[in-house]
Motif scaffolding. Structure first.
Motif, mmCIF file in Angstrom:
data_model
loop_
_atom_site.group_PDB
_atom_site.id
_atom_site.type_symbol
_atom_site.label_atom_id
_atom_site.label_comp_id
_atom_site.label_asym_id
_atom_site.label_seq_id
_atom_site.Cartn_x
_atom_site.Cartn_y
_atom_site.Cartn_z
ATOM 1 N N MET A 267 0.781 -1.415 -0.111
ATOM 2 C CA MET A 267 0.047 0.098 0.052
ATOM 3 C C MET A 267 0.952 1.160 -0.117
ATOM 4 N N MET A 268 0.709 2.020 -0.883
ATOM 5 C CA MET A 268 1.359 3.157 -0.949
ATOM 6 C C MET A 268 0.489 4.415 -0.555
ATOM 7 N N ILE A 269 1.176 5.534 0.088
ATOM 8 C CA ILE A 269 0.374 6.544 0.716
ATOM 9 C C ILE A 269 1.222 7.709 0.572
ATOM 10 N N ASP A 270 0.601 8.823 0.049
ATOM 11 C CA ASP A 270 1.427 10.209 0.027
ATOM 12 C C ASP A 270 0.349 11.228 0.343
ATOM 13 N N ARG A 271 0.700 12.167 0.984
ATOM 14 C CA ARG A 271 -0.337 13.384 1.532
ATOM 15 C C ARG A 271 -1.490 12.715 2.206
ATOM 16 N N GLY A 272 -1.481 11.757 2.804
ATOM 17 C CA GLY A 272 -2.674 11.197 3.668
ATOM 18 C C GLY A 272 -3.626 10.453 2.803
ATOM 19 N N LYS A 273 -3.201 10.045 1.575
ATOM 20 C CA LYS A 273 -4.051 9.459 0.820
ATOM 21 C C LYS A 273 -3.390 8.202 0.090
ATOM 22 N N VAL A 274 -4.384 7.053 0.023
ATOM 23 C CA VAL A 274 -3.838 5.894 -0.522
ATOM 24 C C VAL A 274 -3.747 6.109 -2.106
ATOM 25 N N LEU A 275 -2.414 5.740 -2.608
ATOM 26 C CA LEU A 275 -2.504 5.875 -4.126
ATOM 27 C C LEU A 275 -2.433 4.596 -4.812
#
Lengths: 332, 263
Positions: free
Chosen positions: A226-234
């Protein structure tokens, strides 16, 4: 096992005053900005899964982990782990949970490792037989017996981390959160720890959630990422899919049997040429490498062909760089 | 569950045993400082005889007792909880299936028992021997003293938890905590005897929990009339309950709003 739905966590960042009266002003200050560390993320994790949770610094990884461990209460959203809401029944939840925070330790600094283990045995009420069995197993897998009687302050980082891992798995938790368990370790120590995590996950069916910046950990251990950036799962899916979707180009290295003037083929570009050895780069777009090889075989005689897939590290660097670009354009 | 707390206290006790040299150095320091304080107070006594109801012997007992309690009462401040809140280490304690207040109390007990046995008691006996002061304590008064001592350490612990818990609300809690510690030391009669205070302050102090941490066991040690002992002990129990509730409430509210630092 874990069901998260629209999880949100916002923090208030208070303005900090300095100076003699600053401390008092800070206590009453109401000036703040709101930062959304985790922004409506949803996911499900089944029992026995080993999931890599990735993202750049400040992406919201630790905040998510803290909500999963029941330490932080989300601003909104739902979360259940094995049917329990972690922060509502904290003690019940942590009893079947283990954690390792790579940058911190749960061990008693000035006492031998065994003292912490004995203490944990009582805190988790681990039956004698189970305790013995696990300690034997950890002696085997982690080499724990070498430094069981040495005070924690005298351990090397690798030994300390192994002891911390043993402490987290001692009570046979159903779910374990590992936050950068290989940070700062040498290659051999990392390898040993990865081996341990893989073994426990497959033998005890422990659900493991691993956050790391070490892509070796991911490549070695995680089928799902699972990749997350700026609080969102991308991205949430298989590691292989991540690489094929974001990994950019694959490379085909061909050793030709004869000299040719024109070596260009459709769907690939030449990136290097050294004598009869030519490197092509191409996007596989679902068709794989078969059409290219057919094409080559029809027009040329070749001696050897090898294929290079983009590795996890390049892929993830690629993704982070892309995101970085997206962010900076937002501010323009 | 009791076994976990017992084990915690034992581990904390063992941890103190590592620092035996520090313990000996501590006794020496407390002893020297004790002489200094004793002669200072004796000079005060000479200048105004009978001040605060004290005579030569009781001044020595007072000084010896306060020096003996320097370590168990953590007179120079105790910031362990505050530090774990600031550094974020508190996260490992939260991830254990154990009561937070109880865990810290068990650790404090282990520390206090060691410091009393290995530092406080030898120091007190040395002090009395050097000044040739006989300590007459009946068996029942001795028992009352032990109970009072246990209660005093409990009240002191809750008070320390309360000022440490300030760190949940502000990052610069150390200043507030240090201030709280100094005020409590003065008001419990650790720096000068409560009997030396002006009358209005003596009365005011009796309305606070601070005498329950030090002045009450001291009074029992100095042999108050038996009828008063029960009253003194029940005052300690009262403050113990109030402070336990206060400390637990603060921890409860604090942990609800905590933002674990770092990571």
């Amino acid at each position: 096992m874990i069901v998260a739905k629209d999880l949100v966590k916002e923090f208030k960042i208070y303005q900090h005053h300095r100076g003699a009266f600053g401390a008092i002003r800070n206590m009453f200050s109401t000036k703040h900005t709101i930062v959304r560390a985790v922004d409506q993320i949803s996911f499900q994790i089944a029992a026995g899964e080993l999931v890599g949770y990735l993202g750049p610094n400040g992406a919201g990884k630790s905040t998510t982990i803290k909500m999963l461990t029941g330490i932080l209460v989300p601003t909104s959203g739902e979360l259940t782990i094995g049917g329990i809401v972690p922060w509502r029944e904290r003690v019940k939840h942590v009893r079947r949970m283990g954690v390792v925070f790579g940058q911190r330790t749960t061990l008693w600094w000035d006492l031998p490792v065994i003292e912490t283990m004995e203490l944990l045995r009582h805190i988790y009420k681990i039956p004698e037989r189970q305790y013995r069995r696990n300690m034997d197993m950890f002696a085997d897998l982690l080499g724990l017996s070498e430094f069981l009687n040495i005070p924690v302050r005298s351990l090397s980082l690798g030994q300390r981390m192994r002891a911390d891992l043993a402490a987290a798995f001692l009570h046979d938790p159903e779910i374990v959160f590992l936050d950068e368990p290989t940070i700062g370790l040498d290659v051999l120590a990392k390898e040993r720890i990865r081996q341990f995590i893989a073994t426990i996950n497959s033998e005890k069916k422990t659900t493991v959630i691993l956050t790391t910046h070490d892509l070796g950990d991911v490549a070695k251990l995680c089928r799902r990422v699972m990749m997350i950036d700026r609080g969102k799962v991308l991205f949430d899916g298989a590691l292989a899919e991540l690489v094929s979707r974001f990994g950019g180009e694959r490379r085909l290295i061909v050793d030709f049997a004869e000299e040719y003037d024109d070596l260009s083929i459709a769907g690939a570009r030449i990136v290097a040429k050294e004598g009869r050895k030519v490197t092509y780069a191409f996007h596989s777009n679902g068709n794989g490498v078969a059409p290219l090889i057919e094409n080559l075989s029809r027009n040329y005689k070749w001696a050897d062909i090898s294929l290079q897939d983009p590795d996890v590290e390049t892929t993830i660097r690629h993704i982070y760089e892309q995101w970085e670009g997206d962010h900076s354009s937002e501010y323009c | 569950m009791i076994r976990a707390y017992w084990k915690l206290a034992k581990t904390s006790f063992k941890r103190q045993m590592i620092y035996r040299a520090a313990n000996l150095a501590g006794i020496a320091t407390n002893l020297c400082w004790g002489f200094f304080r004793a002669y200072l107070l004796l000079a005060v006594l000479e200048a105004s005889p009978g001040v605060g109801g004290y005579d030569h012997d009781s001044i020595i007992i007072y000084t010896g007792f306060s020096q003996a309690l320097t370590a168990p009462l953590k007179v120079f401040g105790w910031w362990d909880l505050l530090r774990t809140i600031k550094s974020g280490e508190i996260i490992s304690d939260f991830c254990k299936p154990i009561d937070f207040y109880g865990m810290w109390y068990a650790r404090d007990c282990g520390h206090a028992v060691y410091q009393l046995a290995a530092r406080g008691l030898p120091l007190m006996l040395l002090f009395l021997a050097i000044f040739r002061i006989p300590l007459r304590l009946s068996a029942s008064m001795g028992l009352a003293f032990l109970i009072s001592m246990t209660l005093a350490l409990q009240v002191s612990f809750s008070w320390r938890m309360i000022y440490n818990a300030m760190a949940f609300w502000t990052l610069d809690a150390k200043g507030v905590a240090a201030m709280a510690n100094i005020v409590s030391l003065f008001l419990m009669g650790f720096i000068i005897p409560v009997g030396f205070f002006p009358p209005w302050l003596q009365q005011a102090v009796q309305l606070t929990p601070f005498p329950a941490m030090f002045d009450i066991p001291l009074a029992i040690l100095m042999d108050v009339p038996g009828t008063e002992v029960l009253l003194l002990l029940s005052r300690q129990v009262f403050w113990m309950l109030i402070l336990i509730i206060a400390a637990r409430c603060l921890l409860h509210i604090g942990t609800k709003k905590v933002v674990i630092q770092g990571g």
